[in-house]
Motif scaffolding. Structure first.
Motif, PDB file in Angstrom:
ATOM      1  N   UNK A 171       0.831  -1.209   0.000  1.00  9.69           N
ATOM      2  CA  UNK A 171       0.000   0.000   0.000  1.00  9.69           C
ATOM      3  C   UNK A 171       0.863   1.255   0.000  1.00  9.69           C
ATOM      4  N   UNK A 172       1.835   1.280   0.853  1.00  9.67           N
ATOM      5  CA  UNK A 172       2.786   2.384   0.953  1.00  9.67           C
ATOM      6  C   UNK A 172       3.880   1.956   1.918  1.00  9.67           C
ATOM      7  N   UNK A 173       4.958   2.692   1.923  1.00  7.92           N
ATOM      8  CA  UNK A 173       6.063   2.345   2.810  1.00  7.92           C
ATOM      9  C   UNK A 173       5.886   2.996   4.176  1.00  7.92           C
ATOM     10  N   UNK A 174       6.410   2.310   5.177  1.00  7.39           N
ATOM     11  CA  UNK A 174       6.572   2.917   6.481  1.00  7.39           C
ATOM     12  C   UNK A 174       5.328   2.992   7.339  1.00  7.39           C
ATOM     13  N   UNK A 234       8.830   8.134  11.392  1.00  5.81           N
ATOM     14  CA  UNK A 234       7.575   8.019  10.642  1.00  5.81           C
ATOM     15  C   UNK A 234       7.683   8.670   9.273  1.00  5.81           C
ATOM     16  N   UNK A 235       6.842   8.198   8.350  1.00  3.19           N
ATOM     17  CA  UNK A 235       6.739   8.872   7.059  1.00  3.19           C
ATOM     18  C   UNK A 235       6.061  10.221   7.228  1.00  3.19           C
ATOM     19  N   UNK A 237      12.721  14.052  14.283  1.00  5.07           N
ATOM     20  CA  UNK A 237      12.173  13.534  13.031  1.00  5.07           C
ATOM     21  C   UNK A 237      11.702  14.726  12.188  1.00  5.07           C
ATOM     22  N   UNK A 238      12.431  15.084  11.178  1.00  3.25           N
ATOM     23  CA  UNK A 238      12.037  16.202  10.312  1.00  3.25           C
ATOM     24  C   UNK A 238      11.117  15.651   9.225  1.00  3.25           C
ATOM     25  N   UNK A 240      -8.348  13.366  -1.691  1.00  2.55           N
ATOM     26  CA  UNK A 240      -7.294  12.394  -1.995  1.00  2.55           C
ATOM     27  C   UNK A 240      -6.733  11.711  -0.753  1.00  2.55           C
ATOM     28  N   UNK A 241      -6.972  12.282   0.417  1.00  8.96           N
ATOM     29  CA  UNK A 241      -6.456  11.691   1.639  1.00  8.96           C
ATOM     30  C   UNK A 241      -5.001  12.043   1.871  1.00  8.96           C
ATOM     31  N   UNK A 242      -4.335  11.243   2.677  1.00  9.69           N
ATOM     32  CA  UNK A 242      -2.949  11.479   3.063  1.00  9.69           C
ATOM     33  C   UNK A 242      -2.059  10.500   2.306  1.00  9.69           C
ATOM     34  N   UNK A 243      -1.122  10.992   1.478  1.00 11.53           N
ATOM     35  CA  UNK A 243      -0.302  10.094   0.653  1.00 11.53           C
ATOM     36  C   UNK A 243       0.435   9.035   1.462  1.00 11.53           C
ATOM     37  N   UNK A 244       0.887   9.393   2.645  1.00  7.80           N
ATOM     38  CA  UNK A 244       1.641   8.459   3.485  1.00  7.80           C
ATOM     39  C   UNK A 244       0.737   7.456   4.204  1.00  7.80           C
ATOM     40  N   UNK A 245      -0.571   7.580   4.049  1.00  8.58           N
ATOM     41  CA  UNK A 245      -1.520   6.655   4.675  1.00  8.58           C
ATOM     42  C   UNK A 245      -2.688   6.424   3.712  1.00  8.58           C
TER      43      UNK A 245
END
Length: 308
Positions: free
Chosen positions: A29-32, A61-62, A84-85, A141-146
């Protein structure tokens, strides 16, 4: 440091009075993984330790997703961003409180009748300024990382409050749109006594919007719910409690009187535009608040020894 499993790929940790969550994306689905909310000030080391226990040393975290910007959900954020930047996602109506443009309306310590309400005046209402990291959530579209989780706008507690919903197994992370304990009661919060309840009364500034948000979440028919305050609830216990709250919100959740009852605070994309006048008795409240603060400090110290 103790954490608990909410659902497959979802974990939570309570840090004194509030929960934070970590969500791992499914393979393909996605990384991380992402962090949802950032707890109280001073919680960064616990959050980092939880992440490394789950995902390995040096992990990050992503992204960080905020259900809203209240201080018990963003307290550790400045410190975490030094470590975490990463991008921080929030609804566009929440951005004024995360970019230094607007303070939140003040708490109403007279509603709820519990120690947490009486102590609420001590919470920060001034905005953070994390402009460099903050990103506006695209609700379409939601959140790309989730990517598999749906973002649901659930205003009322704050104008830009959001919840997260995973349709595959109907897992809901509700933030403070509703809680699974009586957030106004220090005893209930500290012992995690389970009860589906409305949003914390002392910081909810639009009760009409809050009612609509709870009904929107109940219509999703979640089988698992994790909230900002309280333990995870599942199955029939959750559905019965959430449906009751949705059907009788005005009598169960809304205070009989209070600063934001009858006429809520008004906000737009630039922040707060109107705050109803305070109607309490300042001298009496000052004395009660001082006593509540001392007792609350002792309770939090005790909790820190138990949970730390």
């Amino acid at each position: 440091m103790k954490y608990f499993q909410v659902a497959q790929g979802v974990w939570g940790m309570r840090i004194y009075l509030v929960n934070v969550f970590m969500i791992a994306n499914r393979r393909g689905a996605a990384r991380g993984w992402v962090l949802v909310d950032a707890g109280i000030k001073g919680a960064a080391s616990k959050i980092i330790a939880m992440a490394e226990a789950l995902f390995g040393p040096g992990t990050k975290p992503a992204a960080i997703i905020l259900t809203h910007g209240h201080p018990d959900h963003t307290g550790a954020l400045p410190e975490l961003l030094k470590y975490w930047d990463v991008p921080v996602y929030a609804h566009h109506m929440e951005l004024p409180y995360l970019t230094g443009r607007s303070s939140y309306p003040p708490a109403d310590p007279e509603v709820g009748g519990g120690l947490m309400s009486l102590m609420s005046w001590i919470w920060r209402t001034k905005p953070l300024n994390i402009s460099r990291n903050v990103r506006e959530i695209d609700l379409y579209d939601g959140i790309p990382e989730l990517p598999e989780w749906k973002v649901v706008h659930t205003p009322g507690h704050t104008p830009g409050h959001i919840s997260l919903f995973f349709p595959l197994n109907t897992t809901l992370i509700a933030g403070d749109a509703f809680t699974t304990t009586e957030a106004e009661s220090a005893l209930s919060v500290l012992t995690y006594h389970k009860k589906v309840s409305g949003p914390p009364k002392y910081f909810t500034t639009d009760w009409i919007a809050a009612a609509k948000s709870v009904r929107k979440l109940a219509a999703l028919q979640p089988r698992i719910a994790a909230t900002g305050h309280g333990g995870v609830m599942r199955g029939k216990e959750l559905s019965a409690g959430l449906n009751l709250l949705a059907n009788r919100f005005e009598s169960i959740a809304v205070p009989q009187s209070g600063r934001y009852v009858g006429h809520g605070a008004v906000a737009d994309e630039n922040g707060v535009r109107y705050i109803p006048p305070y109607t309490g008795t300042l001298k009496r409240n000052a004395a009660v608040a001082a006593a509540a603060t001392i007792l609350g400090f002792l309770l939090v110290r005790k909790a820190a020894k138990v949970w730390g």
